[in-house]
Design an enzyme around this catalytic site. Structure first.
Site, mmCIF file in Angstrom:
data_model
loop_
_atom_site.group_PDB
_atom_site.id
_atom_site.type_symbol
_atom_site.label_atom_id
_atom_site.label_comp_id
_atom_site.label_asym_id
_atom_site.label_seq_id
_atom_site.Cartn_x
_atom_site.Cartn_y
_atom_site.Cartn_z
ATOM 1 N N LYS A 55 0.826 -1.211 0.000
ATOM 2 C CA LYS A 55 0.000 0.000 0.000
ATOM 3 C C LYS A 55 0.864 1.268 0.000
ATOM 4 C CE LYS A 55 -2.847 3.226 0.704
ATOM 5 N NZ LYS A 55 -4.224 3.493 0.909
ATOM 6 N N CYS A 86 -3.411 10.954 1.642
ATOM 7 C CA CYS A 86 -2.731 9.685 1.349
ATOM 8 C C CYS A 86 -1.352 9.884 0.739
ATOM 9 C CB CYS A 86 -3.575 8.861 0.389
ATOM 10 S SG CYS A 86 -5.246 8.663 0.965
HETATM 11 N N1 SAJ Z 1 -1.659 15.054 -8.494
HETATM 12 C C1 SAJ Z 1 -0.775 15.800 -9.270
HETATM 13 N N2 SAJ Z 1 -0.427 15.331 -10.498
HETATM 14 C C2 SAJ Z 1 -0.932 14.153 -10.981
HETATM 15 C C3 SAJ Z 1 -1.807 13.392 -10.197
HETATM 16 C C4 SAJ Z 1 -2.153 13.870 -8.946
HETATM 17 O O1 SAJ Z 1 -0.302 16.867 -8.860
HETATM 18 O O2 SAJ Z 1 -0.593 13.813 -12.131
HETATM 19 C C5 SAJ Z 1 -2.051 15.534 -7.172
HETATM 20 C C6 SAJ Z 1 -3.551 15.742 -7.056
HETATM 21 O O3 SAJ Z 1 -3.933 16.979 -7.565
HETATM 22 C C7 SAJ Z 1 -3.756 15.614 -5.565
HETATM 23 C C8 SAJ Z 1 -2.726 14.570 -5.156
HETATM 24 O O4 SAJ Z 1 -1.775 14.537 -6.209
HETATM 25 O O5 SAJ Z 1 -3.487 16.838 -4.906
HETATM 26 C C9 SAJ Z 1 -3.260 13.180 -4.911
HETATM 27 O O6 SAJ Z 1 -4.296 12.863 -5.820
HETATM 28 P P1 SAJ Z 1 -4.471 11.413 -6.466
HETATM 29 O O7 SAJ Z 1 -5.680 11.436 -7.312
HETATM 30 O O8 SAJ Z 1 -3.212 10.992 -7.120
HETATM 31 O O9 SAJ Z 1 -4.643 10.426 -5.231
HETATM 32 P P2 SAJ Z 1 -5.606 10.371 -3.923
HETATM 33 O O10 SAJ Z 1 -4.799 10.895 -2.762
HETATM 34 O O11 SAJ Z 1 -6.914 10.983 -4.160
HETATM 35 O O12 SAJ Z 1 -5.797 8.774 -3.767
HETATM 36 C C10 SAJ Z 1 -4.648 7.937 -3.670
HETATM 37 C C11 SAJ Z 1 -4.817 6.763 -4.645
HETATM 38 N N3 SAJ Z 1 -3.560 6.040 -4.771
HETATM 39 C C12 SAJ Z 1 -3.050 5.717 -5.985
HETATM 40 O O13 SAJ Z 1 -3.564 6.042 -7.025
HETATM 41 C C13 SAJ Z 1 -1.782 4.920 -5.991
HETATM 42 C C14 SAJ Z 1 -5.906 5.821 -4.139
HETATM 43 O O14 SAJ Z 1 -5.974 4.658 -4.962
HETATM 44 C C15 SAJ Z 1 -5.617 5.410 -2.687
HETATM 45 O O15 SAJ Z 1 -6.620 4.548 -2.167
HETATM 46 C C16 SAJ Z 1 -5.610 6.674 -1.854
HETATM 47 O O16 SAJ Z 1 -4.523 7.483 -2.331
HETATM 48 C C17 SAJ Z 1 -5.424 6.257 -0.400
HETATM 49 O O17 SAJ Z 1 -6.427 6.247 0.345
HETATM 50 O O18 SAJ Z 1 -4.302 5.878 -0.015
#
Ligand code: SAJ
Length: 430
Positions: free
Chosen positions: A203, A257
């Site tokens: 995870k 996360c």
């Molecule tokens: N972000 C960027 N650039 C990107 C992608 C995301 O700057 O290309 C930023 C987003 O804007 C945001 C942050 O990263 O601020 C996180 O967003 P996210 O959509 O990547 O992830 P979370 O935090 O909403 O959810 C993640 C997910 N993990 C993965 O995709 C590996 C989800 O599957 C997990 O269950 C969740 O964390 C968790 O609960 O751990």
């Protein structure tokens, strides 16, 4: 019918409880917050997640979902409570340990206990097991214990809860088998069995992978701004390579996360994790880069007003936890800039949010910090008529710069040094 007790009715616990309750289990959800218990008892929730309210209503109506404030006796206990980090970047396990103690007080022979909360390596086999065995029962012989990390994406939680592959890590092989049996009824993806510590690290590795990839995109953004080219174009073209999948630069990494979980690995092996630590520093420094770009655009005007478009940590959610927008807003206020924030998803009572027109009226600059769908349809003509100065900074690639420039706007895009914009001299990330 098996009785399942889900401890913690938040973003993960409530969807989990509702899905189990609609798949042949009798579920009692437990939360220490009385307001949450009352809402769920009424078949309602204020968590904004597609399909969740309907599912909770249906589950409560079917009498297979109820809520309580104390842990009852049950066949299965699922712990889904938060694990925040403290100011020292170490995991705060107080909720996990309190939930484990509450379960230990109700534990009986034949029970299965599943920890879904994200935790530092060794927590399930270590402190959680120790607390549960404090009941006098022994894991593997009297009760089963597994770690099955939640891995669902906010905005797609219900879909991913059922469709994603699921990792099941048993403290003993029998525990893993018991947990596999529990999830088999609700999960349509594959159920992959391992030991508890491996499941914990899987995870953490997933979210760390994403954090490092985003840090690379953010670093590329700085490089491209210095070179006078566009990181967005570089990333799009590079991603045509069959083995490249770069993520996107932005104002920083928010949510509970991705910016948190790498610290649990770093905490476990500080000397072995220079890359993970660098990624954290780079992503945490993005709000400062945005502030520098804003400062350059505002110039030396004595009193400036900035319209902040988007406070949520990512597109189309109402969640502001660890949102980089909060750091940008704080930084602006500290510099004496008047901030008018607008968010199409976050409830307006929070952060004194304004409707879009009020936020931009008289502003010297509009800054897009969240890529909500609504901000992709902004009309430059409408904003031009309302703003004091026609300036926009897009940190999320929501707008088409040429269209806005044609409407008389000065446009800056985070990661793009095109059209004479590096808007700011970029200091290197610390
Ligand atoms: N972000 C960027 N650039 C990107 C992608 C995301 O700057 O290309 C930023 C987003 O804007 C945001 C942050 O990263 O601020 C996180 O967003 P996210 O959509 O990547 O992830 P979370 O935090 O909403 O959810 C993640 C997910 N993990 C993965 O995709 C590996 C989800 O599957 C997990 O269950 C969740 O964390 C968790 O609960 O751990």
């Amino acid at each position: 019918m098996q009785r399942v007790c889900v401890i913690g009715l938040g973003y993960i616990g409530l969807p989990t409880a509702a899905v189990f309750a609609t798949h042949g289990y009798h579920v009692i959800g437990v939360d220490t917050n009385q307001d949450v218990v009352q809402r769920v008892t009424a078949g309602d929730t204020n968590i904004k997640e597609p399909g969740l309210r309907t599912l909770v209503g249906a589950a409560v109506n079917s009498r297979n979902l109820a809520a309580a404030s104390a842990v009852p006796e049950a066949d299965v206990f699922i712990i889904a409570v938060p694990t925040p980090i403290g100011a020292d970047h170490r995991a705060d396990l107080s909720y996990v340990l309190a939930a484990s103690k509450a379960v230990a007080g109700r534990l009986s022979r034949g029970n299965l206990v599943v920890l879904e909360s994200t935790v530092p390596p060794g927590t399930t086999e270590g402190s959680v097991r120790q607390i549960l065995e404090g009941s006098g029962l022994q894991v593997g012989r009297d009760f089963m214990l597994a770690h099955c990390p939640e891995r669902v994406l906010p905005g797609r939680i219900l879909h991913e809860l059922m469709q994603n592959d699921r990792i099941v890590g048993g403290v003993t092989p029998e525990s893993a088998e018991a947990a596999r049996g529990l999830y088999a009824r609700v999960v349509e993806g594959r159920i992959l069995v391992t030991d508890a510590t491996t499941a914990e690290v899987v995870k953490l590795a997933e979210n760390t992978y994403r954090d490092v990839n985003i840090a690379l995109a953010n670093e590329l953004a700085r490089v491209c701004m210095r070179l006078g080219i566009d990181a967005g174009e570089v990333i799009d073209l590079a991603n045509h390579h069959p083995r490249v999948g770069l993520l996107r630069p932005g104002p920083g990494v928010g949510g509970h996360c991705i910016g948190v979980d790498p610290w649990f690995l770093i905490q476990a092996a500080p000397e072995e994790t220079p890359l993970m630590q660098a990624a954290r520093r780079i992503n945490d420094d993005q709000p400062r880069l945005v502030l520098e770009m804003i400062r350059a655009m505002l110039g030396s005007a004595p009193s400036s007003a900035v319209a902040v478009l988007g406070v949520a940590y990512k597109a189309n959610v109402d969640d502001v936890r660890e949102s980089p927008a909060l750091a940008v807003i704080d930084g602006l206020r500290r510099r004496g800039v008047e901030v008018r924030a607008c968010d199409t998803h976050v409830p307006g009572t929070r952060f004194a949010l304004l409707p879009l027109e009020e936020a931009v009226a008289g502003a010297d600059l509009a800054v897009i910090l969240t890529d909500h769908d609504a901000f992709k349809d902004l009309s430059p003509l409408r904003l031009a008529a309302l703003m004091r100065r026609k300036q926009i900074l897009d940190t999320r690639r929501c707008i088409t710069p040429s269209v806005w420039r044609a409407a008389g706007f000065t446009v800056a895009v985070l990661g793009s040094g095109r059209d004479g914009v590096p808007a700011a001299p970029i200091a290197p990330a610390p």
